[in-house]
Scaffold this motif. Structure first.
Motif, PDB file in Angstrom:
ATOM      1  N   GLU A 125      31.006  60.918  68.098  1.00  0.00           N
ATOM      2  CA  GLU A 125      30.822  62.541  67.963  1.00  0.00           C
ATOM      3  C   GLU A 125      31.315  62.686  66.538  1.00  0.00           C
ATOM      4  OE1 GLU A 125      29.661  65.019  70.261  1.00  0.00           O
ATOM      5  OE2 GLU A 125      28.933  62.995  70.846  1.00  0.00           O
ATOM      6  N   SER A 126      32.225  62.526  66.009  1.00  0.00           N
ATOM      7  CA  SER A 126      32.632  63.162  64.686  1.00  0.00           C
ATOM      8  C   SER A 126      33.844  62.300  64.133  1.00  0.00           C
ATOM      9  CB  SER A 126      32.865  64.526  64.627  1.00  0.00           C
ATOM     10  OG  SER A 126      32.958  65.102  63.559  1.00  0.00           O
ATOM     11  N   MET A 127      33.934  62.351  62.875  1.00  0.00           N
ATOM     12  CA  MET A 127      35.016  61.685  62.291  1.00  0.00           C
ATOM     13  C   MET A 127      35.613  62.441  61.070  1.00  0.00           C
ATOM     14  SD  MET A 127      33.278  58.313  60.535  1.00  0.00           S
ATOM     15  CE  MET A 127      31.867  58.609  59.443  1.00  0.00           C
TER      16      MET A 127
ATOM     17  N   VAL B 169      21.725  54.875  64.926  1.00  0.00           N
ATOM     18  CA  VAL B 169      22.584  54.018  65.433  1.00  0.00           C
ATOM     19  C   VAL B 169      23.345  53.177  64.626  1.00  0.00           C
ATOM     20  CG1 VAL B 169      21.455  53.901  67.744  1.00  0.00           C
ATOM     21  CG2 VAL B 169      20.940  52.025  66.149  1.00  0.00           C
ATOM     22  N   LEU B 170      24.493  52.607  65.081  1.00  0.00           N
ATOM     23  CA  LEU B 170      25.219  51.764  64.107  1.00  0.00           C
ATOM     24  C   LEU B 170      25.430  50.256  64.729  1.00  0.00           C
ATOM     25  CD1 LEU B 170      27.000  51.187  61.504  1.00  0.00           C
ATOM     26  CD2 LEU B 170      28.860  51.964  62.611  1.00  0.00           C
TER      27      LEU B 170
ATOM     28  N   PRO C 236      54.170  59.795  59.526  1.00  0.00           N
ATOM     29  CA  PRO C 236      53.919  60.678  60.614  1.00  0.00           C
ATOM     30  C   PRO C 236      52.825  61.332  60.533  1.00  0.00           C
ATOM     31  CG  PRO C 236      55.414  61.497  58.990  1.00  0.00           C
ATOM     32  CD  PRO C 236      55.055  60.410  58.455  1.00  0.00           C
ATOM     33  N   GLU C 237      51.938  61.420  59.550  1.00  0.00           N
ATOM     34  CA  GLU C 237      50.972  62.453  59.279  1.00  0.00           C
ATOM     35  C   GLU C 237      49.629  61.667  59.542  1.00  0.00           C
ATOM     36  OE1 GLU C 237      48.629  64.986  55.872  1.00  0.00           O
ATOM     37  OE2 GLU C 237      50.378  63.734  55.366  1.00  0.00           O
ATOM     38  N   LEU C 238      48.768  62.467  60.378  1.00  0.00           N
ATOM     39  CA  LEU C 238      47.547  62.032  60.784  1.00  0.00           C
ATOM     40  C   LEU C 238      46.553  62.296  59.650  1.00  0.00           C
ATOM     41  CD1 LEU C 238      45.585  61.113  63.276  1.00  0.00           C
ATOM     42  CD2 LEU C 238      45.266  63.743  63.741  1.00  0.00           C
ATOM     43  N   VAL C 239      45.936  61.282  59.180  1.00  0.00           N
ATOM     44  CA  VAL C 239      45.011  61.437  57.891  1.00  0.00           C
ATOM     45  C   VAL C 239      43.731  61.258  58.147  1.00  0.00           C
ATOM     46  CG1 VAL C 239      47.167  61.287  56.479  1.00  0.00           C
ATOM     47  CG2 VAL C 239      45.705  59.266  57.118  1.00  0.00           C
ATOM     48  N   GLY C 240      43.351  60.653  59.265  1.00  0.00           N
ATOM     49  CA  GLY C 240      41.850  60.703  59.537  1.00  0.00           C
ATOM     50  C   GLY C 240      41.778  60.036  61.066  1.00  0.00           C
ATOM     51  N   GLY C 241      40.458  59.895  61.539  1.00  0.00           N
ATOM     52  CA  GLY C 241      40.070  59.774  62.821  1.00  0.00           C
ATOM     53  C   GLY C 241      38.640  59.716  63.248  1.00  0.00           C
TER      54      GLY C 241
ATOM     55  N   ILE D  66      38.038  53.128  57.499  1.00  0.00           N
ATOM     56  CA  ILE D  66      38.702  52.269  58.160  1.00  0.00           C
ATOM     57  C   ILE D  66      38.626  52.442  59.569  1.00  0.00           C
ATOM     58  CG2 ILE D  66      41.120  51.421  58.278  1.00  0.00           C
ATOM     59  CD1 ILE D  66      41.571  51.906  55.289  1.00  0.00           C
ATOM     60  N   ALA D  67      38.844  53.564  60.203  1.00  0.00           N
ATOM     61  CA  ALA D  67      38.623  54.096  61.364  1.00  0.00           C
ATOM     62  C   ALA D  67      37.525  53.509  62.043  1.00  0.00           C
ATOM     63  CB  ALA D  67      38.693  55.735  61.578  1.00  0.00           C
ATOM     64  N   LEU D  68      36.379  53.691  61.366  1.00  0.00           N
ATOM     65  CA  LEU D  68      35.223  53.144  61.661  1.00  0.00           C
ATOM     66  C   LEU D  68      35.108  51.515  61.986  1.00  0.00           C
ATOM     67  CD1 LEU D  68      32.660  54.960  62.733  1.00  0.00           C
ATOM     68  CD2 LEU D  68      31.613  54.558  60.401  1.00  0.00           C
ATOM     69  N   ALA D  69      35.633  51.090  60.896  1.00  0.00           N
ATOM     70  CA  ALA D  69      35.738  49.544  60.916  1.00  0.00           C
ATOM     71  C   ALA D  69      36.388  48.995  61.922  1.00  0.00           C
ATOM     72  CB  ALA D  69      36.275  49.217  59.479  1.00  0.00           C
TER      73      ALA D  69
END
Length: 212
Positions: A128-130, A40-41, A110-115, A140-143
């Motif tokens: 689930e996943s990143m 858990v986080l 315009p480019e998806l570079v993370g998530g 950064i997405a997690l923050a």
């Protein structure tokens, strides 16, 4: 074990603390998992390092909410080995269309570079996943996700398994019994993933600096 799952069955499984995974991308079978040691986080314990704090303040990327769920899922599965097979993709796409599964996207132009993507159940978010195609994009997405969950009333961020990477960001390992107690509490919480828009960079740094 072959599972003929519906999105509704999957939701019920997560409410019980179990989840399915495939052994590989090409394996059509799914298996139930109920780890003895759960990751858990803590939402008030995210570790925002000085370097990551500076990166977020600099706003190198644009972030969005639920704008490219299927592309995030594809990005998460785009690695040499993955547990995300066609059936997992089908089920979570359906859950997203029903408003249960969500993603945060990281864009460089315009480019998806993370998530990152996961499942929201009352006050529990099951990550689930990143993925990341630029330095720090997934961190950064997690923050942003941790900050967003706190603001929207969530009390539990389930990461399924403890990992060294998540431990460096504040993730901890708890027992199955402790996890189920936290899950039961979270399922009674009044939370809504779309209660607020995504926080801005100032809010992400401010909230997590106070608790890091």
């Amino acid at each position: 074990m072959r599972l003929d799952l519906t999105p509704e069955t999957l939701l019920q499984a997560y409410r019980m603390g179990v989840f399915p995974m495939a052994e590989s991308r090409d394996d059509p079978r799914l298996h139930w998992f109920d780890p003895v040691a759960r990751g858990v986080l803590p939402l008030d314990g995210f570790r925002l390092s000085r370097s990551l704090r500076r990166r977020i303040r600099a706003e190198p990327f644009r972030l969005s909410l639920d704008q490219a769920f299927e592309d995030v899922l594809i990005g998460c599965a785009d690695r040499e080995t993955t547990w995300i097979n066609t059936e997992i993709a089908r089920l979570f796409t359906a859950l997203h269309q029903q408003g249960h599964a969500h993603s945060i996207e990281v864009w460089d132009g315009p480019e998806l570079v993370g998530g990152v993507y996961g499942l929201a159940l009352a006050g529990a978010f099951c990550g689930e996943s990143m993925f990341s195609r630029r330095n720090d994009a997934s961190k950064i997405a997690l923050a942003y996700l941790v900050t967003h969950l706190r603001r929207c009333g969530f009390t539990l961020f389930d990461t399924q398994y403890p990992t060294e990477h998540l431990a460096r960001l504040g993730g901890v390992e708890i027992s199955r019994v402790a996890y189920r107690a936290r899950l039961a509490h979270a399922l009674r919480a009044d939370a809504d993933f779309h209660r607020f828009p995504l926080p801005d960079s100032y809010e992400v740094v401010q909230l997590n600096t106070q608790t890091s």
